[in-house]
Design an enzyme around this catalytic site. Structure first.
Site, mmCIF file in Angstrom:
data_model
loop_
_atom_site.group_PDB
_atom_site.id
_atom_site.type_symbol
_atom_site.label_atom_id
_atom_site.label_comp_id
_atom_site.label_asym_id
_atom_site.label_seq_id
_atom_site.Cartn_x
_atom_site.Cartn_y
_atom_site.Cartn_z
ATOM 1 N N GLY A 25 11.385 10.119 -16.632
ATOM 2 C CA GLY A 25 10.348 10.765 -17.421
ATOM 3 C C GLY A 25 11.035 11.691 -18.405
ATOM 4 N N SER A 26 10.219 12.362 -19.203
ATOM 5 C CA SER A 26 10.793 13.225 -20.250
ATOM 6 C C SER A 26 11.749 14.257 -19.665
ATOM 7 C CB SER A 26 9.665 13.928 -21.006
ATOM 8 O OG SER A 26 8.816 14.582 -20.059
ATOM 9 N N GLU A 28 13.756 14.197 -17.296
ATOM 10 C CA GLU A 28 15.058 13.730 -16.793
ATOM 11 C C GLU A 28 15.925 13.138 -17.892
ATOM 12 O OE1 GLU A 28 12.087 12.310 -15.273
ATOM 13 O OE2 GLU A 28 12.136 14.302 -14.374
ATOM 14 N N GLU A 47 7.923 5.247 -7.621
ATOM 15 C CA GLU A 47 8.974 6.026 -6.971
ATOM 16 C C GLU A 47 9.151 5.724 -5.487
ATOM 17 O OE1 GLU A 47 6.839 7.035 -9.175
ATOM 18 O OE2 GLU A 47 7.870 8.146 -10.748
ATOM 19 N N HIS A 70 10.775 11.861 -11.284
ATOM 20 C CA HIS A 70 10.151 12.607 -12.367
ATOM 21 C C HIS A 70 9.237 13.698 -11.802
ATOM 22 C CE1 HIS A 70 8.569 13.633 -16.173
ATOM 23 N NE2 HIS A 70 7.407 13.057 -16.025
ATOM 24 N N HIS A 277 4.197 5.742 20.834
ATOM 25 C CA HIS A 277 3.251 5.380 19.771
ATOM 26 C C HIS A 277 1.814 5.580 20.250
ATOM 27 C CE1 HIS A 277 1.980 2.085 16.615
ATOM 28 N NE2 HIS A 277 1.501 3.272 16.342
ATOM 29 N N GLY A 395 7.776 4.340 10.821
ATOM 30 C CA GLY A 395 6.550 3.559 10.978
ATOM 31 C C GLY A 395 5.759 3.447 9.694
HETATM 32 C C1 LIG Z 1 1.918 3.880 4.837
HETATM 33 C C2 LIG Z 1 1.194 3.273 5.978
HETATM 34 N N1 LIG Z 1 -0.139 3.043 5.877
HETATM 35 C C3 LIG Z 1 -0.806 2.484 6.901
HETATM 36 C C4 LIG Z 1 -0.171 2.170 8.065
HETATM 37 C C5 LIG Z 1 -0.945 1.634 9.258
HETATM 38 N N2 LIG Z 1 -0.583 0.243 9.571
HETATM 39 C C6 LIG Z 1 0.259 -0.046 10.580
HETATM 40 S S1 LIG Z 1 0.461 -1.692 10.780
HETATM 41 C C7 LIG Z 1 -0.579 -2.030 9.517
HETATM 42 C C8 LIG Z 1 -0.865 -3.447 9.149
HETATM 43 C C9 LIG Z 1 0.284 -4.121 8.474
HETATM 44 O O1 LIG Z 1 -0.141 -5.372 8.024
HETATM 45 P P1 LIG Z 1 0.856 -6.552 7.812
HETATM 46 O O2 LIG Z 1 2.042 -6.112 7.093
HETATM 47 O O3 LIG Z 1 0.074 -7.670 7.232
HETATM 48 O O4 LIG Z 1 1.354 -6.911 9.275
HETATM 49 P P2 LIG Z 1 0.481 -7.522 10.480
HETATM 50 O O5 LIG Z 1 -0.197 -6.368 11.105
HETATM 51 O O6 LIG Z 1 -0.460 -8.505 9.915
HETATM 52 O O7 LIG Z 1 1.518 -8.108 11.355
HETATM 53 C C10 LIG Z 1 -1.079 -0.869 8.945
HETATM 54 C C11 LIG Z 1 -1.999 -0.840 7.795
HETATM 55 C C12 LIG Z 1 1.209 2.483 8.152
HETATM 56 N N3 LIG Z 1 1.914 2.256 9.256
HETATM 57 N N4 LIG Z 1 1.868 3.002 7.084
#
Ligand SMILES: Cc1ncc(C[n+]2csc(CCOP(=O)(O)OP(=O)(O)O)c2C)c(N)n1
Ligand SMILES: [Mg+2]
Length: 518
Positions: A25-26, A28, A47, A70, A277, A395
């Site tokens: 961006g500007s 940088e 990003e 940026h 988890h 995750g």
């Molecule tokens: C940034 C983010 N947003 C939402 C989630 C919640 N989440 C965990 S698994 C998942 C589904 C992922 O879908 P896909 O890549 O199609 O894999 P599948 O579950 O079909 O195996 C989501 C939305 C997350 N882990 N990270």
């Protein structure tokens, strides 16, 4: 005297940070005046893509990578993957542009508000130097803090008017920070290992990161200890075809205790064993088992629910343990049976992963972000060589696709295969543009099941009948790839799948396989 820019670029060169990952961006642009020919600018079209490409590159090259964002807006977009880099323990020096100092009192357009606080708590150190001439020293410090174990991102906010100012050059320094571990505590672990009746090891990403692959194998063989992978480990740490390999711990308390029941000594290496988890109850460690943790991250050591910890580099600590006393005789644990082969009459993720394992080139690297296919991957796609597996430690989705590109930029001799869910790929699909522009020969394999299947799994556990917002029926990944200059093939039969995978694995340019699974 020199300029802040010249002094900074001399340091970047000395520290091996000649590849810059950014989206400009500007504020940088003056940093990149007279950009040296032997430096490389890797453009990400958002990003979060920039951050993850840099993460993959830094992990694969075991050196901090430079990221340029940026202002607040770019830092904001990068934040999800900055969280992942922090959890991955990836060394990154993240710089972001700030507006000119003289107009900061007037909250100018696209300035960075509370610049050093914004990326917290996902950076180990953040600074906006008080004077222009302090910028190079801040970059040097950011590099050394990023590279001090536990590795992680650091952040420097640089006002636009600093780059052309004069300053003294800053000499590059060397810093050695690997911790061999407390010798008395290691002697205690050695003695406990030698007299344990049924020891077991749990290996986390730190084993891979610290380059302790061989040492873990030797120690496990010496003690005939079974080896489990720590829950949701983001790197490979033990050959998954080794007779002592036991499997992958689930990220749930009861499941972990059940898997490790009957052992009297648990040696956890390089990453947390008690990573959850879902909510769980009861003990964290099986009854009658003593637990020792060894790893470079004092935070993991500090929140250990039970047992004792040694903060240390895994490789150095394991070398000390390998010099310890010889154990009592132990029975070899039984061999695990491999899963029966699938014939491809039904196109499932398990069949896809089995075929990737069968057809992948030797030494190829898997970067995975396919939530509901993890179990199938564990069963069907064993990781058998060091430094050949990476995934997100946080995750957070949107990491894998661009991280694969960064990995491939650093590991040019090895094929990188990105195994990505259809949902996960869409958080960073414009990463394909970077692969096309750079000609990075990543094989992107998209598991197209048309939904967020992992959430359906959770929904079933939570007793929910319907889940809003979890279907993805209309996405055409071949079109999305081709529109960005990446050749693509769709596969919805076993024959087409083999052909597409062979084509992609042999390609010396980026390619994408849309694998339609049931
Ligand atoms: C940034 C983010 N947003 C939402 C989630 C919640 N989440 C965990 S698994 C998942 C589904 C992922 O879908 P896909 O890549 O199609 O894999 P599948 O579950 O079909 O195996 C989501 C939305 C997350 N882990 N990270
Ligand atoms: Mg899916």
């Amino acid at each position: 005297m020199t300029t802040v820019r010249e002094a900074t670029f001399a340091l970047l060169e000395a520290y091996g940070m000649t590849t810059v990952f950014g989206n400009p961006g500007s504020t940088e642009l003056p940093m990149f005046r007279d950009f040296p020919d032997h430096f490389r600018y890797v453009l990400g079209l958002q990003e979060s893509v920039v951050l993850a490409m840099a993460d993959g590159y830094a992990q694969a090259s075991r050196n901090a990578a430079l990221v340029n964002l940026h202002s607040s807006a770019g830092t904001g977009h990068a934040l999800g993957n900055l969280f992942t880099a922090y959890k991955n323990q990836t060394p990154l020096v993240v710089t972001a542009g700030q507006q000119a100092r003289s107009i900061l009192p007037f909250e100018p357009f696209l300035f960075a508000q509370q610049a050093t606080e914004f990326p917290q708590p996902f950076v180990k150190w953040a600074c906006e130097p008080a004077r222009a001439e302090d910028v190079p020293a801040a970059i040097a410090r950011a590099y050394h803090v990023a590279m001090e174990p536990p590795w992680g991102p650091t952040f420097v906010s640089v006002p636009i008017d600093d780059w052309d100012r004069e300053c003294d050059p800053i000499p590059a320094r060397r810093m050695f920070a690997r911790n061999p571990g407390d010798p008395e505590a290691l002697a205690e672990v050695s003695a406990a290992l030698a007299k344990a009746a049924r020891p077991v090891f749990v290996v986390g990403a730190g084993v891979g990161r610290d380059g302790a692959w061989d040492q873990v194998i030797s120690l496990a063989e010496r003690h005939q200890a079974g080896v489990w992978v720590a829950p949701l480990s983001s790197q490979c740490s033990f050959p998954e075809n080794h007779p002592l390999f036991r499997g992958f711990l689930t990220a749930g308390r009861e499941a972990i205790v059940e898997s490790l029941a009957g052992h009297d000594l648990i040696l956890v290496l390089g990453g947390p064993m008690s990573l959850y988890h879902v909510e769980g109850f009861g003990p964290h460690v099986p009854e009658g088992a003593a637990l020792w943790f060894i790893g470079d991250n004092p935070v993991h050591a500090a929140w250990l629910p039970e047992g004792n910890a040694i903060v240390a580099n895994c490789r150095l600590a394991l070398e000390t343990l390998l010099a310890g006393p010889t154990p009592i005789h132990r029975e070899t644990p039984p061999l695990l049976a491999p899963p029966p082969r699938l014939d491809g009459s039904v196109m499932t993720d398990a069949y896809l992963l089995q075929q990737i394992a069968a057809l992948r080139p030797k030494g190829s690297i898997i970067v995975e972000e396919a939530a509901s296919s993890r179990g199938a991957m564990h069963d069907r796609l064993p990781i058998t060589e060091r430094d050949t597996f990476y995934t997100t430690a946080s995750g957070g989705l949107g990491y894998g696709l661009p991280a694969a590109i960064g990995t491939a930029l650093a590991r040019t001799a090895d094929k990188v295969i990105a195994v990505i869910g259809d949902g996960a790929s869409m958080y960073a699909i414009q990463g394909l543009n970077a692969a096309a522009q750079l000609g990075t020969p990543v094989s992107f394999v998209i598991i197209k099941n048309g939904r967020y299947e992992a959430l359906h799994n959770f929904g079933r556990k939570f007793g929910m009948q319907s889940l809003p917002g979890t279907q993805l029926p209309h996405l055409d990944f071949c079109a999305l790839a081709e529109a960005q200059g990446v050749a693509a093939r769709r596969a919805d039969t076993a024959a087409a799948l083999d052909e597409a995978l062979k084509w992609s694995f042999a390609a010396d340019v980026p390619s994408l396989v849309e694998a339609v699974v049931d």
